[in-house]
Motif scaffolding. Structure first.
Motif, mmCIF file in Angstrom:
data_model
loop_
_atom_site.group_PDB
_atom_site.id
_atom_site.type_symbol
_atom_site.label_atom_id
_atom_site.label_comp_id
_atom_site.label_asym_id
_atom_site.label_seq_id
_atom_site.Cartn_x
_atom_site.Cartn_y
_atom_site.Cartn_z
ATOM 1 N N GLY A 204 0.814 -1.213 0.000
ATOM 2 C CA GLY A 204 0.000 0.000 0.000
ATOM 3 C C GLY A 204 0.846 1.260 0.000
ATOM 4 N N LEU A 205 1.926 1.261 0.779
ATOM 5 C CA LEU A 205 2.815 2.419 0.806
ATOM 6 C C LEU A 205 3.502 2.631 -0.544
ATOM 7 N N GLY B 70 0.802 4.008 -2.914
ATOM 8 C CA GLY B 70 0.543 5.416 -2.627
ATOM 9 C C GLY B 70 1.671 6.315 -3.095
ATOM 10 N N LEU B 71 2.905 5.883 -2.873
ATOM 11 C CA LEU B 71 4.061 6.655 -3.325
ATOM 12 C C LEU B 71 4.066 6.765 -4.847
ATOM 13 N N LEU C 185 1.438 6.689 -6.789
ATOM 14 C CA LEU C 185 0.374 7.611 -7.177
ATOM 15 C C LEU C 185 0.827 9.062 -7.042
ATOM 16 N N VAL C 186 1.530 9.362 -5.959
ATOM 17 C CA VAL C 186 1.995 10.738 -5.747
ATOM 18 C C VAL C 186 3.067 11.100 -6.773
ATOM 19 N N ALA D 263 -2.326 11.517 -8.074
ATOM 20 C CA ALA D 263 -2.951 12.062 -6.869
ATOM 21 C C ALA D 263 -3.270 13.545 -7.037
ATOM 22 N N GLY E 273 -8.301 5.387 -4.971
ATOM 23 C CA GLY E 273 -6.915 5.145 -4.548
ATOM 24 C C GLY E 273 -6.150 6.428 -4.276
ATOM 25 N N PRO E 274 -6.051 7.309 -5.261
ATOM 26 C CA PRO E 274 -5.378 8.582 -5.022
ATOM 27 C C PRO E 274 -6.061 9.434 -3.953
ATOM 28 N N THR F 138 -4.889 8.261 -0.691
ATOM 29 C CA THR F 138 -3.484 8.635 -0.575
ATOM 30 C C THR F 138 -3.333 10.099 -0.181
ATOM 31 N N THR F 139 -4.138 10.966 -0.764
ATOM 32 C CA THR F 139 -3.979 12.402 -0.521
ATOM 33 C C THR F 139 -4.682 12.899 0.733
ATOM 34 N N THR G 71 -10.008 16.620 -1.381
ATOM 35 C CA THR G 71 -9.995 15.242 -0.906
ATOM 36 C C THR G 71 -10.765 15.106 0.399
#
Length: 136
Positions: A10-11, A14-15, A17-18, A23, A103-104, A107-108, A116
């Protein structure tokens, strides 16, 4: 052990996506605006995701069983039914209007982006409503 593996995955997701810009709602909306200020860079991100997924599925399903489960949890229904099509259409409309998908958005939340902080609670409420509608 499974929790730690899922946390790390997951990390990394997320990374990704950023870093990729997924994101950032403005970048996504510019990608979707093919007649205006079009930004094709997300096509490369999506293409890389498709190739990675294609290879990943072949590697994973070549195994007898998953690493952290008894067996593979593959949906039995492989047909595009009314529920799937309705969900896909609503997802696409929401993504096009908001420029962000679940997902994004999740993350945000950690970045405390104003949009968000409105989108995620609305998404959760929509999911609860959908669950109620499906149950009835």
């Amino acid at each position: 052990m499974s929790f730690l593996i899922n946390l790390v995955i997951g990390l990394i997701f997320g990374l990704g996506l950023v870093i990729s810009g997924l994101a950032n709602p403005e970048k996504v909306l510019n990608f979707l605006d093919i007649t205006g200020n079009w930004d094709p860079s997300l096509a490369l991100v999506m293409g890389a995701a498709v190739v990675t997924t294609f290879i990943g599925y072949r590697v994973v399903f070549a195994r007898q069983k998953p690493l952290c489960a008894v067996d593979f949890d593959v949906p039995a229904n492989r047909k595009a039914d009314k529920s799937l099509m309705t969900g896909a259409i609503l997802f696409g409309i929401g993504w096009g209007l908001g420029g962000i998908c679940p997902g994004p958005a999740i993350t945000t939340v950690g970045l405390a982006a104003t949009g968000t902080l409105i989108f995620v609670p609305a998404m959760v409420i929509g999911m609860l409503i959908a669950r109620k509608v499906k149950a009835s």
